[in-house]
Write an enzyme that holds these catalytic residues in place. Sequence first.
Site, short mmCIF file in Angstrom:
data_model
loop_
_atom_site.label_atom_id
_atom_site.label_comp_id
_atom_site.label_asym_id
_atom_site.label_seq_id
_atom_site.Cartn_x
_atom_site.Cartn_y
_atom_site.Cartn_z
N SER A 1 15.92 -21.98 -48.32
CA SER A 1 16.04 -23.33 -48.89
C SER A 1 17.04 -24.21 -48.16
O SER A 1 16.97 -25.44 -48.27
CB SER A 1 16.44 -23.24 -50.37
OG SER A 1 17.68 -22.55 -50.51
N ASP B 1 23.45 -28.57 -57.10
CA ASP B 1 22.80 -28.01 -58.29
C ASP B 1 23.35 -26.64 -58.68
O ASP B 1 22.76 -25.95 -59.50
CB ASP B 1 21.28 -27.92 -58.08
CG ASP B 1 20.91 -27.03 -56.89
OD1 ASP B 1 21.82 -26.43 -56.29
OD2 ASP B 1 19.70 -26.94 -56.56
N HIS C 1 23.04 -25.16 -54.19
CA HIS C 1 22.94 -25.93 -52.95
C HIS C 1 23.95 -27.07 -52.94
O HIS C 1 24.57 -27.37 -53.97
CB HIS C 1 21.52 -26.49 -52.80
CG HIS C 1 20.45 -25.44 -52.92
ND1 HIS C 1 19.80 -25.20 -54.11
CD2 HIS C 1 19.95 -24.57 -52.01
CE1 HIS C 1 18.92 -24.21 -53.93
NE2 HIS C 1 19.00 -23.81 -52.67
#
EC number: 3.1.1.49
Length: 389
Positions: free
Chosen positions: A41, A345, A348
Site C-alpha cells: 500500500s 489513518d 499510513h
Amino acid sequence: MASSLKKLITSFLLFFFYTIIVASSEPSCRRYKSIISFGDSIADTGNYLHLSDVNHPPQAAFLPYGETFFSVPTGRDSDGRLIIDFIAEFLGLPYVPPYFGSQNVSFEQGVNFAVYGATALDRAFFIEKGIVSDFTNVSLSVQLNTFKQILPTLCASSSRDCREMLGDSLILMGESGGNDYNYPFFEDKSINEIKELTPLIIKAISDAIVDLIDLGGKTFLVPGSFPVGCSAAYLTLFQTAKEKDYDPLTGCLPWLNDFGKHHDEQLKTEIRRLRKLYPHVNIMYADYYNSLYRLYQKPTKYGFKNRPLAACCGVGGQYNFTIGEECGYEGVGYCQNPSEYINWDGYHITEAAHQKMAHGILNGPYATPAFNWSCLDAASVDNESSFGS
C-alpha cells in the site's frame, strides 16, 4: 634517474586506475523514461481498489481518501499523493498507473504492480504458519510473474526492446515486507518468532531484484522499513501505562522501531552483496525509516503539529484510532488540516509526510548512493523546491 622515472610512472598509473575505479563506482546521471513499481500500500496507486470485490470495496474507495490532491478516492492509502507520485512529478513523468483494472492506459512511461496488503513472502507460507493474510494473494513473486507475462506486450508498444526499456526505467521495489511483519504482530506472535521471518523476507526481495537485473534492469530504489513504533495503529495495539516504554522525545515505542532497524540492517547487507555481484547495476537503498522518523523528532520544524502521533482520520482513544472503526467507515471523522498531521489513518501517513520523505530521498541524504541529477537542466532540478525540505 631511471628509478625516479619508474616511480613517477607507477604513481601516475596508480592514480589513473584509482580515478577510473572511483568514477565507475559513482552512479551516473540518468534520464529515466519510466517507473516500474512493486510492493504494498505504500506504493499502491489503485491496484487493490480494482482487485477488490465490488460489493466490499476497500476503505480507500471512499472519501476522505484522496481528498487533498485528487478530490476523489483513487485507491491510494492517504489523503493525497504517495512517495511514488512525487518521484514521478520530479522526473517529469505521469503518475504511475496501476496495472490491474486499467483500461486504454499506456504503460510506456510506467506501470505499477504494488497492492495494498501484499507481502514479500507468498501467501502459502503464511497459511502453513497459521497466520492470516487474507487481504490479497498478490505477493511480490506474483507481482513479478505478472510483470514477466506482460513484458512482451509492454515492449511491443514501445520503440525500445525489452532490455533497453528496463534499463531506462527506475525500478521501485516497495516498500516490501512490512505486511509480512504486520500480520503476525497483529496476531500477537512473539517478536522472536517474527524476527525469524527477516532472512526469508530479505531473500524474497533480493531474488526479485536479481530476476529484474537478468531482464535488463539497471537502476533500483529499494526502500527499508517505516518506524512503525510511531504509527497510531501500533501505538494503540501495544499501548502501556509504563512511561519508560516510550521515547521521551517522540512518544514512539522504541522496541518496535528497533525491530524496523533490525530489518533494515539485514536489507542493507544484502544490497551491498548484490552491488558486488552486479557492479554495472545501481542499487540504491532508500532510508524510509530516518526520512520519516526525523518528522516525529522535530515536527514543528517541518510544519506539523507538536507530538503528531494521533491519526488525522479516525476515532477514539489517545491516538484517534480504533480497530474496526477506521478511516473510510461511515461516521468516522477526519481532521480539517491533514497537512499538519504525519499519521493519516493509523497505518499510513499523509500527503504532506510523503512529500517530505520524497524530497529527502531524491535530494538527499536518504538514498545510498545518492541520486545523480547532474545531467538534468536547472529548471528540472528546481522542481524539487515544491517538495519542501
